[in-house]
Write a protein that holds these residues in place. Sequence first.
Motif, short mmCIF file in Angstrom:
data_model
loop_
_atom_site.label_atom_id
_atom_site.label_comp_id
_atom_site.label_asym_id
_atom_site.label_seq_id
_atom_site.Cartn_x
_atom_site.Cartn_y
_atom_site.Cartn_z
N ASN A 140 47.74 -15.53 69.33
CA ASN A 140 48.20 -15.10 70.91
C ASN A 140 49.40 -15.39 71.26
OD1 ASN A 140 47.75 -16.55 73.93
ND2 ASN A 140 46.96 -14.58 73.80
N ASN A 144 51.54 -12.18 72.44
CA ASN A 144 52.15 -12.24 73.58
C ASN A 144 53.67 -11.89 73.67
OD1 ASN A 144 49.87 -12.69 75.35
ND2 ASN A 144 50.35 -14.96 75.69
N LYS A 147 54.07 -7.95 73.21
CA LYS A 147 53.64 -7.46 74.41
C LYS A 147 54.86 -7.61 75.40
CE LYS A 147 49.76 -9.07 76.80
NZ LYS A 147 48.62 -9.28 77.05
N TYR A 148 55.27 -8.84 75.59
CA TYR A 148 56.19 -9.07 76.80
C TYR A 148 57.59 -8.69 76.53
CZ TYR A 148 51.82 -10.62 78.87
OH TYR A 148 50.62 -10.93 79.59
N GLY A 176 60.72 -12.71 80.22
CA GLY A 176 60.55 -14.07 80.63
C GLY A 176 59.60 -14.48 81.94
N ILE A 177 59.46 -15.70 82.05
CA ILE A 177 58.43 -16.20 83.30
C ILE A 177 59.23 -16.49 84.37
CG2 ILE A 177 56.53 -17.61 83.62
CD1 ILE A 177 56.30 -17.71 80.46
N ILE A 185 51.43 -21.46 84.28
CA ILE A 185 51.25 -20.61 83.27
C ILE A 185 50.00 -21.00 82.48
CG2 ILE A 185 52.65 -21.26 81.34
CD1 ILE A 185 52.87 -18.08 83.06
N PHE A 190 45.54 -17.09 85.04
CA PHE A 190 46.74 -16.92 85.78
C PHE A 190 47.73 -16.23 84.90
CE2 PHE A 190 51.22 -17.75 86.78
CZ PHE A 190 51.25 -17.61 88.19
N ARG A 191 48.46 -15.07 85.67
CA ARG A 191 49.39 -14.26 85.13
C ARG A 191 50.55 -14.25 86.03
NH1 ARG A 191 48.26 -8.57 83.60
NH2 ARG A 191 49.28 -9.43 81.70
N ALA A 192 51.57 -14.09 85.39
CA ALA A 192 52.90 -14.35 86.19
C ALA A 192 53.14 -13.01 86.97
CB ALA A 192 54.04 -14.40 85.33
N ASN A 202 44.57 -10.71 80.60
CA ASN A 202 43.52 -11.24 81.28
C ASN A 202 43.71 -12.67 81.72
OD1 ASN A 202 42.78 -12.66 78.98
ND2 ASN A 202 41.65 -10.82 78.50
N PHE A 204 43.36 -15.32 79.96
CA PHE A 204 42.79 -16.21 79.23
C PHE A 204 43.41 -17.03 78.29
CE2 PHE A 204 38.34 -13.84 80.32
CZ PHE A 204 38.18 -14.83 81.41
P1 ADP Z 1 47.61 -12.41 79.13
O1 ADP Z 1 48.69 -12.27 78.20
O2 ADP Z 1 46.34 -11.69 78.66
O3 ADP Z 1 48.09 -12.00 80.57
P2 ADP Z 1 47.88 -15.51 78.54
O4 ADP Z 1 46.99 -16.31 78.71
O5 ADP Z 1 48.09 -15.06 76.93
O6 ADP Z 1 47.25 -14.09 79.13
O7 ADP Z 1 49.36 -15.46 79.28
C1 ADP Z 1 49.36 -15.92 80.65
C2 ADP Z 1 50.39 -15.41 81.26
O8 ADP Z 1 51.62 -15.89 80.84
C3 ADP Z 1 50.70 -13.76 81.08
O9 ADP Z 1 50.19 -12.94 81.81
C4 ADP Z 1 52.41 -13.89 81.41
O10 ADP Z 1 52.55 -13.71 82.50
C5 ADP Z 1 52.67 -15.17 80.89
N1 ADP Z 1 53.20 -15.11 79.45
C6 ADP Z 1 52.67 -15.58 78.21
N2 ADP Z 1 53.46 -15.20 77.16
C7 ADP Z 1 54.59 -14.67 77.67
C8 ADP Z 1 55.86 -14.31 77.02
N3 ADP Z 1 56.00 -14.31 75.83
N4 ADP Z 1 56.64 -13.73 77.85
C9 ADP Z 1 56.39 -13.58 79.02
N5 ADP Z 1 55.39 -13.99 79.69
C10 ADP Z 1 54.56 -14.62 79.03
#
Ligand code: ADP
Length: 247
Positions: A140, A144, A147-148, A176-177, A185, A190-192, A202, A204
Amino acid sequence: MWQSQVTLLAEIDRQKDELLGIIAHQLFTPITAVKWSTENLLSGDTGKLTKSQQNEVESIQNVTAQLADLVAMILDVSRIQLGRIPLNNVPLDLNVMMKEILEIITIKAKEKNVKLVTHMPNTLPTVLLDKRYTHMTIENLLSNAVKYTPAGGAVTLTMTTANDILRCSVKDTGCGIPKADQEKIFGKLFRASNVRNTVDGNGFGLYVAKGAIEAEGGKIWFESEENKGSTFFVELPLNYQQTDQKK
Ligand code: ADP
């Protein structure tokens, strides 16, 4: 609020988590039946499929696998909420686990044109850990990170196993967040705000990861700056008991 009201609300919340777990559990049976049927159809035992029939069955198979993952996540959320995360600590060969994870992540990174860099010992030990949750957490964090991170960026995985602690960091040059979202987070679903409407997800994964890593006696945390990137860290105690693999 009166203490009795607080107790009542906590009890309702507990019952909701219990119900969520029961529903998720019940959903596994029909999902498994669909999975078997698609496997049967694809095996050719029930007659040869045309190319377009095969494509349709394969897409049912993919959606069923996604559904199974989602239901498993919902079950995990309910278990974490109830404090009943079932750890199955068996000898886990970290070499095999990392090979499986990196095969998937390398494909994802290539598809997205994100550079994947790894710093790992040549050989990792076999330790007592829960395979599913450990695998899920590391995968994960890496997926992530890919993906981000926009095309042209980089993801760096660093792993060490000194002093009986597995230390893993996943650094990316992604979106970033935002500061305002950082303390939430690891919250459930929760999603940013900077990804909520633009990137699929999602919310999770990190919630389940934190629950599982802490149940294993480890820690998970991160550092992040919006538009610069994030680094997620995991530390897990390594238990070699009943394995003779310490290196
Ligand atoms: P998802 O990726 O399915 O939304 P996660 O629980 O894995 O769910 O992550 C929660 C939230 O944390 C993401 O929606 C995103 O806002 C933030 N996040 C996680 N990893 C990263 C990352 N590497 N860079 C930026 N934001 C991240």
